[in-house]
Design a protein around this motif. Structure first.
Motif, PDB file in Angstrom:
ATOM      1  N   THR A   1       0.754  -1.666   0.108  1.00 38.66           N
ATOM      2  CA  THR A   1       0.197   0.171   0.441  1.00 38.66           C
ATOM      3  C   THR A   1       0.930   1.092   0.261  1.00 38.66           C
ATOM      4  OG1 THR A   1       0.176  -0.309   2.320  1.00 38.66           O
ATOM      5  CG2 THR A   1      -1.758  -1.574   0.994  1.00 38.66           C
ATOM      6  N   GLN A   2       2.150   1.050  -0.189  1.00 44.29           N
ATOM      7  CA  GLN A   2       3.171   2.726   0.033  1.00 44.29           C
ATOM      8  C   GLN A   2       2.871   3.575  -1.092  1.00 44.29           C
ATOM      9  OE1 GLN A   2       4.869   3.179   2.758  1.00 44.29           O
ATOM     10  NE2 GLN A   2       5.234   5.019   1.571  1.00 44.29           N
ATOM     11  N   GLY A   3       2.666   2.678  -2.195  1.00 49.49           N
ATOM     12  CA  GLY A   3       2.491   3.827  -3.419  1.00 49.49           C
ATOM     13  C   GLY A   3       0.625   4.480  -3.622  1.00 49.49           C
ATOM     14  N   GLU A   4       0.053   4.091  -2.362  1.00 50.38           N
ATOM     15  CA  GLU A   4      -1.522   4.520  -2.228  1.00 50.38           C
ATOM     16  C   GLU A   4      -1.167   5.213  -1.058  1.00 50.38           C
ATOM     17  OE1 GLU A   4      -3.674   0.951  -1.426  1.00 50.38           O
ATOM     18  OE2 GLU A   4      -2.621   0.629  -2.394  1.00 50.38           O
ATOM     19  N   ILE A   5      -0.060   5.283  -0.416  1.00 48.41           N
ATOM     20  CA  ILE A   5      -0.011   6.285   0.832  1.00 48.41           C
ATOM     21  C   ILE A   5       0.487   7.491   0.018  1.00 48.41           C
ATOM     22  CG2 ILE A   5       1.648   6.100   3.318  1.00 48.41           C
ATOM     23  CD1 ILE A   5       0.910   3.658   3.425  1.00 48.41           C
ATOM     24  N   GLU A   6       1.818   7.126  -0.357  1.00 45.38           N
ATOM     25  CA  GLU A   6       2.378   8.707  -1.302  1.00 45.38           C
ATOM     26  C   GLU A   6       0.824   8.815  -1.579  1.00 45.38           C
ATOM     27  OE1 GLU A   6       5.317   6.731  -3.181  1.00 45.38           O
ATOM     28  OE2 GLU A   6       6.872   6.341  -1.458  1.00 45.38           O
ATOM     29  N   ALA A   7       0.259   8.494  -2.573  1.00 44.00           N
ATOM     30  CA  ALA A   7      -0.772   8.746  -3.819  1.00 44.00           C
ATOM     31  C   ALA A   7      -1.474  10.156  -3.039  1.00 44.00           C
ATOM     32  CB  ALA A   7      -1.123   8.385  -4.563  1.00 44.00           C
ATOM     33  N   THR A   8      -1.780   9.599  -1.506  1.00 43.40           N
ATOM     34  CA  THR A   8      -3.036  10.533  -1.253  1.00 43.40           C
ATOM     35  C   THR A   8      -2.300  11.591   0.055  1.00 43.40           C
ATOM     36  OG1 THR A   8      -4.600   8.654  -0.860  1.00 43.40           O
ATOM     37  CG2 THR A   8      -4.749   9.580   1.408  1.00 43.40           C
ATOM     38  N   ALA A   9      -0.919  11.684   0.442  1.00 43.08           N
ATOM     39  CA  ALA A   9      -0.544  13.076   1.054  1.00 43.08           C
ATOM     40  C   ALA A   9       0.032  13.324  -0.773  1.00 43.08           C
ATOM     41  CB  ALA A   9       1.078  12.486   1.113  1.00 43.08           C
ATOM     42  N   LYS A  10       0.456  13.464  -1.688  1.00 45.25           N
ATOM     43  CA  LYS A  10       0.101  14.207  -2.656  1.00 45.25           C
ATOM     44  C   LYS A  10      -0.893  14.911  -2.689  1.00 45.25           C
ATOM     45  CE  LYS A  10       4.126  12.348  -4.883  1.00 45.25           C
ATOM     46  NZ  LYS A  10       4.703  11.311  -6.578  1.00 45.25           N
ATOM     47  N   ILE A  11      -2.643  13.801  -2.580  1.00 46.64           N
ATOM     48  CA  ILE A  11      -3.832  14.448  -3.331  1.00 46.64           C
ATOM     49  C   ILE A  11      -4.137  15.178  -2.489  1.00 46.64           C
ATOM     50  CG2 ILE A  11      -6.301  14.031  -3.085  1.00 46.64           C
ATOM     51  CD1 ILE A  11      -5.228  11.467  -4.134  1.00 46.64           C
ATOM     52  N   ILE A  12      -3.478  15.069  -0.619  1.00 44.43           N
ATOM     53  CA  ILE A  12      -4.058  16.448   0.262  1.00 44.43           C
ATOM     54  C   ILE A  12      -3.261  17.609   0.050  1.00 44.43           C
ATOM     55  CG2 ILE A  12      -3.493  16.929   2.244  1.00 44.43           C
ATOM     56  CD1 ILE A  12      -4.098  13.803   2.537  1.00 44.43           C
ATOM     57  N   ASP A  13      -1.858  17.303  -0.129  1.00 45.85           N
ATOM     58  CA  ASP A  13      -1.127  18.717  -0.757  1.00 45.85           C
ATOM     59  C   ASP A  13      -1.741  19.203  -1.892  1.00 45.85           C
ATOM     60  OD1 ASP A  13       0.775  18.664   1.146  1.00 45.85           O
ATOM     61  OD2 ASP A  13       2.108  17.526   0.189  1.00 45.85           O
ATOM     62  N   TRP A  14      -2.294  18.858  -2.899  1.00 42.33           N
ATOM     63  CA  TRP A  14      -2.785  19.205  -3.722  1.00 42.33           C
ATOM     64  C   TRP A  14      -4.413  19.958  -3.742  1.00 42.33           C
ATOM     65  CZ3 TRP A  14      -8.471  18.043  -5.847  1.00 42.33           C
ATOM     66  CH2 TRP A  14      -8.585  18.943  -6.942  1.00 42.33           C
ATOM     67  N   LEU A  15      -4.973  20.022  -2.592  1.00 43.72           N
ATOM     68  CA  LEU A  15      -5.980  20.811  -2.995  1.00 43.72           C
ATOM     69  C   LEU A  15      -5.840  22.166  -2.679  1.00 43.72           C
ATOM     70  CD1 LEU A  15      -7.582  17.804   0.128  1.00 43.72           C
ATOM     71  CD2 LEU A  15      -8.065  18.014  -2.336  1.00 43.72           C
ATOM     72  N   SER A  16      -4.902  22.770  -1.336  1.00 43.91           N
ATOM     73  CA  SER A  16      -4.243  24.027  -1.417  1.00 43.91           C
ATOM     74  C   SER A  16      -4.272  24.323  -3.330  1.00 43.91           C
ATOM     75  CB  SER A  16      -4.034  24.473  -0.919  1.00 43.91           C
ATOM     76  OG  SER A  16      -2.361  23.242  -0.537  1.00 43.91           O
ATOM     77  N   GLU A  17      -3.749  23.918  -4.001  1.00 44.09           N
ATOM     78  CA  GLU A  17      -3.656  24.833  -5.114  1.00 44.09           C
ATOM     79  C   GLU A  17      -4.205  24.446  -6.466  1.00 44.09           C
ATOM     80  OE1 GLU A  17      -0.498  21.778  -7.307  1.00 44.09           O
ATOM     81  OE2 GLU A  17      -0.108  23.494  -5.341  1.00 44.09           O
ATOM     82  N   GLY A  18      -4.912  23.691  -6.605  1.00 39.73           N
ATOM     83  CA  GLY A  18      -6.069  23.122  -7.766  1.00 39.73           C
ATOM     84  C   GLY A  18      -7.290  22.505  -6.937  1.00 39.73           C
ATOM     85  N   LEU A  19      -7.892  22.861  -6.124  1.00 42.69           N
ATOM     86  CA  LEU A  19      -9.068  22.102  -6.203  1.00 42.69           C
ATOM     87  C   LEU A  19     -10.326  23.118  -6.031  1.00 42.69           C
ATOM     88  CD1 LEU A  19     -11.365  19.997  -5.041  1.00 42.69           C
ATOM     89  CD2 LEU A  19     -11.046  20.555  -1.542  1.00 42.69           C
ATOM     90  N   ALA A  20      -9.583  24.358  -5.606  1.00 43.93           N
ATOM     91  CA  ALA A  20     -10.918  25.452  -6.153  1.00 43.93           C
ATOM     92  C   ALA A  20     -11.174  25.995  -7.216  1.00 43.93           C
ATOM     93  CB  ALA A  20     -10.167  26.855  -5.123  1.00 43.93           C
TER      94      ALA A  20
ATOM     95  N   PRO B   1     -13.243  25.386  -1.201  1.00 47.44           N
ATOM     96  CA  PRO B   1     -13.376  24.826   0.400  1.00 47.44           C
ATOM     97  C   PRO B   1     -11.948  25.658   1.264  1.00 47.44           C
ATOM     98  CG  PRO B   1     -11.348  24.794  -1.309  1.00 47.44           C
ATOM     99  CD  PRO B   1     -12.502  26.144  -1.610  1.00 47.44           C
ATOM    100  N   ASP B   2     -12.500  25.021   2.973  1.00 42.45           N
ATOM    101  CA  ASP B   2     -12.189  25.657   4.250  1.00 42.45           C
ATOM    102  C   ASP B   2     -10.875  24.459   4.088  1.00 42.45           C
ATOM    103  OD1 ASP B   2     -11.165  26.332   5.951  1.00 42.45           O
ATOM    104  OD2 ASP B   2     -13.431  27.315   7.240  1.00 42.45           O
ATOM    105  N   LEU B   3      -9.821  24.545   4.141  1.00 43.81           N
ATOM    106  CA  LEU B   3      -8.645  23.284   4.217  1.00 43.81           C
ATOM    107  C   LEU B   3      -8.500  23.255   5.352  1.00 43.81           C
ATOM    108  CD1 LEU B   3      -7.372  23.086   0.904  1.00 43.81           C
ATOM    109  CD2 LEU B   3      -8.223  21.647   1.592  1.00 43.81           C
ATOM    110  N   LYS B   4      -8.769  24.345   6.304  1.00 33.64           N
ATOM    111  CA  LYS B   4      -8.595  24.104   8.145  1.00 33.64           C
ATOM    112  C   LYS B   4      -9.224  23.742   8.461  1.00 33.64           C
ATOM    113  CE  LYS B   4      -6.351  29.276   8.157  1.00 33.64           C
ATOM    114  NZ  LYS B   4      -6.769  30.647   8.710  1.00 33.64           N
ATOM    115  N   LYS B   5     -10.635  22.888   8.237  1.00 32.87           N
ATOM    116  CA  LYS B   5     -11.808  22.536   8.614  1.00 32.87           C
ATOM    117  C   LYS B   5     -11.254  20.687   7.174  1.00 32.87           C
ATOM    118  CE  LYS B   5     -14.414  25.508  10.063  1.00 32.87           C
ATOM    119  NZ  LYS B   5     -15.310  26.268  10.091  1.00 32.87           N
ATOM    120  N   LEU B   6     -10.390  19.861   7.645  1.00 29.66           N
ATOM    121  CA  LEU B   6     -10.331  18.890   6.602  1.00 29.66           C
ATOM    122  C   LEU B   6     -10.174  17.803   7.446  1.00 29.66           C
ATOM    123  CD1 LEU B   6      -9.259  17.942   3.529  1.00 29.66           C
ATOM    124  CD2 LEU B   6      -6.736  17.635   4.710  1.00 29.66           C
ATOM    125  N   GLY B   7     -11.262  16.115   6.736  1.00 24.78           N
ATOM    126  CA  GLY B   7     -11.187  15.245   7.179  1.00 24.78           C
ATOM    127  C   GLY B   7     -10.600  14.088   6.099  1.00 24.78           C
TER     128      GLY B   7
END
Length: 318
Positions: free
Chosen positions: A100-119, A128-134
């Motif tokens: 599952t290491q690839g999934e763990i690394e991919a998820t961390a990258k997706i979370i970092d992407w949220l601040s620059e791409g999601l909006a 998106p209020d990224l100070k409130k993230l689950g």
């Protein structure tokens, strides 16, 4: 975007008051002929469900189970989003081995992407209020969620406030955890950086459907073990007579979708478990990303007269 409307409700186990849109986003690695990829595209394909009403909304990243499609969770995703959350469901892979290491690394990258791409992909005036993230995950995705939140090897720029395991599983048995292992079998050993934890279990997950296949959530690597390693604050609900895949859509299409009805011991129908999971996730997110624990307290104290499921275990440490 596909708009979805609903009747407003204050009951966490019913659809909420917000109309929503589903949004499909291709990843940066999309290679279709003449396909134009946005410079803001994410590292993995995403299925997003967002309120369409203007406002600032907390975000939940939801990880799919082993060899499942993110689209199999569309009814659950819709339920959560309709209560005022932006739900981001990546497709982490289509074929995967045991690691599952690839999934763990991919998820961390997706979370970092949220601040620059999601909006860039949301409806107008939806922020998106990224100070409130689950961060939530089902089955193997639940294992990945806890691994990412514990940040054992994946530093992220965004803090996670709530971690949710939906019938999480770490391998086929205690002696053969899926690498890298997350469970240590040391009580209260998870270090989630102060994030609240919710573990939802299925009573039938550890029951074999037939002699040819192991149970889908074997005892020794399932929800009970994950909860035992959570530090406070943590909540634990186990739904009796419900199966490991009963939170999926009523109709999951294709060969993989049909297989979800054959491999695991299931309840009589999926709707009760799906409604319970949706409501429990909403209550927990309201408590640990929005600071309003009233619904969570009602749930843990048994103050809901009409639960969709029968609970065989309710535990918490706060």
């Amino acid at each position: 975007m596909n708009s979805t409307h609903k009747t407003a409700s204050t009951n966490i186990f019913d659809l909420g008051k917000y109309p929503t849109n589903f949004i499909n986003i291709e990843s940066k690695t999309c290679c279709s002929f003449n396909h134009k990829v946005s410079p803001f595209s994410p590292p993995k394909p995403l299925l997003i469900c967002s309120p369409t009403q203007a406002g600032d909304f907390p975000v939940l990243v939801l990880l799919h189970g082993y060899l499942l499609c993110n689209s199999f969770y569309s009814q659950l995703i819709h339920h959560i989003a309709s209560h005022g959350f932006i739900v981001v469901a990546p497709q982490l892979y289509t074929v995967a081995g045991p690691d599952t290491q690839g999934e763990i690394e991919a998820t961390a990258k997706i979370i970092d992407w949220l601040s620059e791409g999601l909006a860039h992909f949301l409806p107008p005036q939806v922020n998106p209020d990224l100070k409130k993230l689950g961060l939530a995950g089902h089955s193997r995705g639940g294992k990945v969620a806890f691994a990412v939140a514990s940040r054992r090897s994946n530093p992220m720029t965004i803090e996670v406030s709530a971690v949710i395991g939906i019938d999480p599983v770490d391998g086929m048995d205690k002696g053969s955890q899926t690498p890298p292992p997350v469970l240590t079998y040391s009580p209260r050993s998870f270090d989630l950086g102060g994030a609240g934890a919710l573990v939802i279990g299925s009573g039938l997950g550890e029951v074999k459907r037939n002699p040819l296949f192991p149970p889908c959530a074997p005892k020794g690597v399932n929800h009970e073990d994950f909860y035992n390693e959570c530090r406070k604050p943590a909540y634990y609900f186990v739904a009796k007579d419900q199966g490991h895949l009963d939170m999926l859509d009523d109709d999951t299409k294709g060969i993989r979708g049909k297989a979800t009805f054959c491999l695991c011991k299931n309840g009589k129908c999926r709707e009760p478990m799906r409604r319970f999971v949706g409501g429990a996730v909403v209550a927990f997110l309201k408590g640990y990303v929005e600071g309003d624990t009233s619904e969570l307290v009602k749930l843990r104290e048994g103050h809901y007269e009409m639960l969709p499921v029968v609970l065989q275990r309710v535990e918490y440490i706060v």
